[in-house]
Design an enzyme around this catalytic site. Structure first.
Site, mmCIF file in Angstrom:
data_model
loop_
_atom_site.group_PDB
_atom_site.id
_atom_site.type_symbol
_atom_site.label_atom_id
_atom_site.label_comp_id
_atom_site.label_asym_id
_atom_site.label_seq_id
_atom_site.Cartn_x
_atom_site.Cartn_y
_atom_site.Cartn_z
ATOM 1 N N CYS A 137 0.828 -1.214 0.000
ATOM 2 C CA CYS A 137 0.000 0.000 0.000
ATOM 3 C C CYS A 137 0.857 1.256 0.000
ATOM 4 O O CYS A 137 0.679 2.137 -0.834
ATOM 5 C CB CYS A 137 -0.924 0.007 1.210
ATOM 6 S SG CYS A 137 -2.205 -1.225 1.060
ATOM 7 N N HIS A 138 1.765 1.367 0.952
ATOM 8 C CA HIS A 138 2.546 2.601 1.051
ATOM 9 C C HIS A 138 4.026 2.318 1.224
ATOM 10 O O HIS A 138 4.774 3.165 1.699
ATOM 11 C CB HIS A 138 2.010 3.479 2.169
ATOM 12 C CG HIS A 138 0.535 3.722 2.059
ATOM 13 N ND1 HIS A 138 -0.387 2.961 2.727
ATOM 14 C CD2 HIS A 138 -0.170 4.578 1.297
ATOM 15 C CE1 HIS A 138 -1.605 3.363 2.397
ATOM 16 N NE2 HIS A 138 -1.506 4.335 1.536
#
Lengths: 173, 419
Positions: A137-138
């Site tokens: 995701c990040h």
């Protein structure tokens, strides 16, 4: 200010008493309305899960669902354990020894919540720069002990409360 | 506001109006004096009202067929798409309607930024508008969770985890929001309840927004006050209603284009996969209208810092009327601000693009530059430009600017201080 008498009279007392009782009553009504949103008894009843680990080979891992969240159970090889223990604590954003993340004498078993401590995604195994997990995701990188090494996540992946019921069974929760 | 007292013509009308002056209100709305130089950027208020009503009507219908349960929600949405009569149409109007709503609200907000509509005496209109915008984002987010696809589930997980960045109480707040130990059935259930509630809160705020607008009256493209009595204004009906109706028709053509020809182009295909708590999609992206804020969140390498800046990017708008020090409203007469305005528009568009790209390499660098500039625009550019800028001459009245086809310097007064 005019020089009116400032002594406390009956009306002041009644105002204060009414506001106080009103505030207590309001609080007593608001709290159930707020607390009803917390996990209910049915959710709390799902608090433990037993897992059969007899089929897991060294170097492999399984994922089970506990309280709606994935739990990674990884049976680590001796090389992976020594790699995790060779890391200097000063290289860790959230310093924690590998020994503190496993049970004494069962240090091949890493049991942790498979939830990125950034914003809750599930990290992918055997990915990232540290031979551990990588969150797509990040972009947080975790090592073979599930400790955060690089990226926006602030903490190591959480170790839930668990115990070995017998040599083939782990109880989580 | 009205120049003369309204008197109903019929006897029954008078009887009713004496008891509840609804007819007086109707007369006020019909005769409401509107600047005669309003351009098409001013038609988005009406368009937004249409968007809100469309979402409410289609939403009520969808709720008749939708089931808010983790095991049934995904299937019930497919049931709407396949089995319910015209279900596909109603759902596509509702899902694309959210995007059209945001498209219109962004144009509406940027119109206000260009023409200085947020400035005195319209600060309260601006703040109520921002509250509506915040509620719109909450409603859109919760609505996106309801189909219970992969993007629904993981979007909900990421957004609710934002609150876990709060020191000390963060985890308790997140659990409280979930009603479980992860995003689960209780979360879906309460999101449905709140998703149904919020549009009606927005409707209430819209009434306040319009009420607050009708106190000072509309701003206008030259940004000067209406002179009374004067020929600066026209009655709202039929002059503005017909203009709004034409703009709305154009807007509906675009809306229908999305609904009938590319209903999924603004969505994400991962949301047609049922929610799976064990697998996170490789690339999580919010809906397009939240991308600039998502880019700001990801540009900060610290969890709490990212969350603070992301919310800060929205909340700084609330103090905008006091950050902009210029007394001249319209950017038409502000040569320096006008340039920074367009840089700011480009900055927001760039942030939106970065939010859709993976957070690495050049994308991350540009997102950081964009984030810094976003805040510089409000904290440095607006206060300083307002003080130093030499503004262009301003027309004496709206009629003058209309009749001369713009600001004719020979007719203008030179001092800008009387605004």
């Amino acid at each position: 200010m005019s020089k009116e008498e400032k002594k406390v009279n009956r009306r002041d007392f009644l105002f204060t008493a009414s506001y106080t009782i009103g505030a207590v009553g309001l609080g007593a009504v608001v709290w159930p309305l707020v607390h009803q949103m917390n996990p209910d008894k049915a959710q709390q009843a799902l608090a433990t899960t037993e897992v059969d680990i007899s089929q897991v080979e060294p170097g492999n891992s399984i994922t089970v669902l506990w309280r709606g969240k994935p739990v990674f159970l990884k049976r680590r090889t001796p090389e992976e354990i020594s790699e995790a223990r060779a890391v200097s604590l000063s290289d860790l954003p959230d310093p924690q020894k590998d020994e503190e993340r496993v049970k004494d004498g069962k240090d091949e078993w890493l049991v942790m919540l498979g939830v990125c401590t950034h914003l809750g995604c599930v990290p992918l195994k055997d990915k990232g720069d540290f031979n551990g997990w990588f969150c797509p995701c990040h972009g947080s990188h975790y090592d073979v002990s599930g400790r955060i090494r690089k990226g926006p996540a602030p903490k190591n992946m959480e170790i839930p409360k668990f115990e070995f019921v017998d040599s083939n069974t782990i109880k989580i929760g | 506001m009205s120049e003369h007292e309204y008197k109903p013509k019929s006897k029954i009308g008078k009887w009713f109006n004496d008891r509840l002056p609804l007819l007086t209100l109707g007369a006020h709305l019909t005769d409401y004096p509107t600047p005669k130089n309003l351009n098409y950027w001013w038609t988005f208020g009406g368009i937004l009202t249409f968007c809100l009503l469309t979402q409410i009507v289609t939403g009520i219908v969808l709720a008749m067929h939708y089931v808010a349960h983790a095991d049934l929600a995904f299937a019930s949405v497919e049931h709407i798409m396949r089995d319910v009569n015209f279900g596909w149409l109603i759902r596509y109007i509702h899902s694309n309607g959210a995007s059209m709503f945001f498209l219109a609200v962004y144009i509406h907000i940027f119109r206000s930024l260009f023409y200085g509509s947020y400035k005195s005496p319209r600060e309260v209109i601006w703040i109520i508008g921002l509250m509506i915008y915040l509620l719109m984002m909450a409603a859109a987010f919760m609505g996106y969770v309801l189909p219970w696809g992969q993007m629904s589930f993981w979007g909900a997980t990421v957004i609710t985890n934002l609150f876990s960045a709060i020191p000390l109480v963060g985890d308790s707040i997140t659990t409280w929001l979930w009603g479980a130990y992860s995003v689960d059935n209780p979360t879906l259930n309460r999101f449905f309840s709140l998703h149904y509630l919020i549009p009606f809160l927005i409707l209430g705020l819209v009434v306040l927004h319009i009420w607050a607008l009708h106190v000072p009256g509309n701003n206008n493209p030259v940004g000067i006050d209406i002179k009374k009595p004067s020929k600066d204004t026209v009655p709202f009906h039929p002059y503005i209603t017909i203009k709004d109706a034409f703009a709305l028709l154009m807007f509906m053509i675009i809306f229908a284009g999305f609904v009938f020809f590319s209903p999924n182009v603004l969505g994400h295909s991962d949301n047609y996969i049922p929610a799976n708590p064990l697998v996170t999609p490789a690339h999580i992206v919010p809906e397009w209208y939240l991308l600039p804020f998502y880019a700001i969140l990801r540009s900060v390498p610290d969890k709490l810092g990212g969350v603070i800046l992301m919310f800060g990017a929205i909340f700084i708008l609330f103090v905008l009327p006091w950050l902009d020090t210029s007394k001249v409203r319209s950017a038409v007469f502000r040569p320096i601000y006008r340039q920074f305005y367009w840089i700011f528009v480009l900055d927001v568009l760039m942030l939106g693009y970065m939010g859709a790209m993976p957070a690495e390499g050049i994308y991350l660098v540009l997102a950081r530059v964009g984030t810094i500039y976003y805040f510089l625009h409000f904290i440095v550019v607006l206060p300083v430009v307002g003080l130093l800028e030499k503004t262009d001459p301003i027309p004496m009245s709206i009629s003058e600017s209309v009749l001369s086809g713009g600001a004719d310097p020979s007719l203008a007064r030179k001092d800008n201080e009387k605004i």
